[in-house]
Design an enzyme around this catalytic site. Structure first.
Site, PDB file in Angstrom:
ATOM      1  N   HIS A  18       0.721  -0.813  -0.221  1.00  0.00           N
ATOM      2  CA  HIS A  18      -0.015   0.214   0.203  1.00  0.00           C
ATOM      3  C   HIS A  18       1.041   1.147   0.224  1.00  0.00           C
ATOM      4  CE1 HIS A  18      -3.482  -2.486   2.498  1.00  0.00           C
ATOM      5  NE2 HIS A  18      -3.581  -2.318   1.358  1.00  0.00           N
ATOM      6  N   LYS A  42     -16.531  -8.076   3.862  1.00  0.00           N
ATOM      7  CA  LYS A  42     -14.640  -8.570   4.884  1.00  0.00           C
ATOM      8  C   LYS A  42     -15.141  -8.447   6.696  1.00  0.00           C
ATOM      9  CE  LYS A  42     -11.146  -8.313   1.271  1.00  0.00           C
ATOM     10  NZ  LYS A  42     -10.274  -6.986   1.466  1.00  0.00           N
ATOM     11  N   ARG A  91      -1.975  -6.521  -8.552  1.00  0.00           N
ATOM     12  CA  ARG A  91      -0.920  -7.187  -7.844  1.00  0.00           C
ATOM     13  C   ARG A  91      -0.276  -8.629  -9.268  1.00  0.00           C
ATOM     14  NH1 ARG A  91      -2.981  -7.930  -1.957  1.00  0.00           N
ATOM     15  NH2 ARG A  91      -5.125  -7.716  -3.164  1.00  0.00           N
TER      16      ARG A  91
HETATM   17  P1  ADP Z   1      -9.878  -4.149  -0.126  1.00  0.00           P
HETATM   18  O1  ADP Z   1      -9.967  -4.943   0.433  1.00  0.00           O
HETATM   19  O2  ADP Z   1     -10.050  -3.298  -0.911  1.00  0.00           O
HETATM   20  O3  ADP Z   1      -9.095  -4.715  -1.892  1.00  0.00           O
HETATM   21  P2  ADP Z   1      -6.570  -4.085   0.969  1.00  0.00           P
HETATM   22  O4  ADP Z   1      -6.785  -2.800   1.759  1.00  0.00           O
HETATM   23  O5  ADP Z   1      -6.571  -5.156   0.588  1.00  0.00           O
HETATM   24  O6  ADP Z   1      -8.341  -3.678   0.645  1.00  0.00           O
HETATM   25  O7  ADP Z   1      -6.148  -3.003  -1.331  1.00  0.00           O
HETATM   26  C1  ADP Z   1      -6.332  -1.267  -0.925  1.00  0.00           C
HETATM   27  C2  ADP Z   1      -5.453  -1.462  -2.199  1.00  0.00           C
HETATM   28  O8  ADP Z   1      -4.329  -1.709  -2.643  1.00  0.00           O
HETATM   29  C3  ADP Z   1      -6.505  -2.579  -3.345  1.00  0.00           C
HETATM   30  O9  ADP Z   1      -6.152  -1.430  -5.257  1.00  0.00           O
HETATM   31  C4  ADP Z   1      -5.030  -3.202  -3.596  1.00  0.00           C
HETATM   32  O10 ADP Z   1      -4.757  -4.204  -4.931  1.00  0.00           O
HETATM   33  C5  ADP Z   1      -3.648  -2.912  -3.141  1.00  0.00           C
HETATM   34  N1  ADP Z   1      -2.547  -3.209  -3.242  1.00  0.00           N
HETATM   35  C6  ADP Z   1      -2.486  -4.323  -1.500  1.00  0.00           C
HETATM   36  N2  ADP Z   1      -0.825  -5.306  -1.079  1.00  0.00           N
HETATM   37  C7  ADP Z   1      -0.770  -4.372  -2.452  1.00  0.00           C
HETATM   38  C8  ADP Z   1       0.487  -4.813  -2.861  1.00  0.00           C
HETATM   39  N3  ADP Z   1       1.477  -5.796  -2.482  1.00  0.00           N
HETATM   40  N4  ADP Z   1       1.263  -4.269  -4.376  1.00  0.00           N
HETATM   41  C9  ADP Z   1       0.349  -3.466  -4.629  1.00  0.00           C
HETATM   42  N5  ADP Z   1      -0.798  -3.362  -4.520  1.00  0.00           N
HETATM   43  C10 ADP Z   1      -1.878  -3.553  -3.155  1.00  0.00           C
END
Ligand code: ADP
Length: 155
Positions: A18, A42, A91
């Site tokens: 993030h 979730k 990803r």
């Molecule tokens: P959500 O439940 O909306 O997917 P997340 O907190 O898991 O929420 O992710 C928020 C955003 O950050 C998403 O667009 C996700 O693809 C991106 N993201 C999470 N981890 C990574 C990573 N390692 N590399 C790139 N983007 C990421």
């Protein structure tokens, strides 16, 4: 006009992935609002206040970053914040299929809003919050996966 982007997610917890997406998006926008979604289907692991506190800590010295929480549709929150861009990270190919459907449907509902995707750098593309939570739950050390200064404790 100010270019405002929303970076929506659950950030349960914030990871280096993030952090990297946000840092790289900063030069593209005047302001990025990290929007912690509260109505996700979730079940969250870390409490909202804790997730928010960590994000504030990570971006404390970044004046272009603002942190908000929201419920409801992301496009409605964008309109409320006057944001014309949604920022997401891609990803995997599974991410791509999922994000494509959401972005295309959002475009039908709100044509003025663009979704902007950023690919993680290869060394961060395997990091995700689900794995970090599993490590923490099992009393492992997840510090390599989260931004500096974040101390995770099993809930
Ligand atoms: P959500 O439940 O909306 O997917 P997340 O907190 O898991 O929420 O992710 C928020 C955003 O950050 C998403 O667009 C996700 O693809 C991106 N993201 C999470 N981890 C990574 C990573 N390692 N590399 C790139 N983007 C990421």
């Amino acid at each position: 006009m100010k270019r405002i982007a929303i970076f929506p997610g659950s950030f349960d917890p914030i990871t280096k992935g993030h952090e990297n997406i946000l840092q790289r998006a900063l030069p593209l926008f005047d302001e990025i609002i990290i929007a912690i979604g509260k109505n996700s289907s979730k079940q969250n692991y870390f409490p909202l206040e804790q997730r928010e506190k960590w994000i504030r800590q990570v971006f404390a010295n970044e004046p272009k970053v603002r942190i908000e929480t929201y419920t409801g549709l992301t496009i409605e929150f964008c309109k409320k914040m006057n944001a014309k861009y949604i920022l997401r990270g891609l990803r995997t190919s599974a991410d791509f299929e999922f994000e494509k459907a959401i972005a295309q449907n959002n475009k039908i509902m709100a044509s003025e809003i663009e979704t902007v995707f950023i690919l993680p750098i290869p060394e961060l593309s395997a990091i995700n919050s689900t794995i970090v939570r599993d490590i923490v739950r099992n009393n492992g050390d997840a510090t390599p996966f989260v931004p500096k200064g974040i101390e995770l404790k099993a809930q």
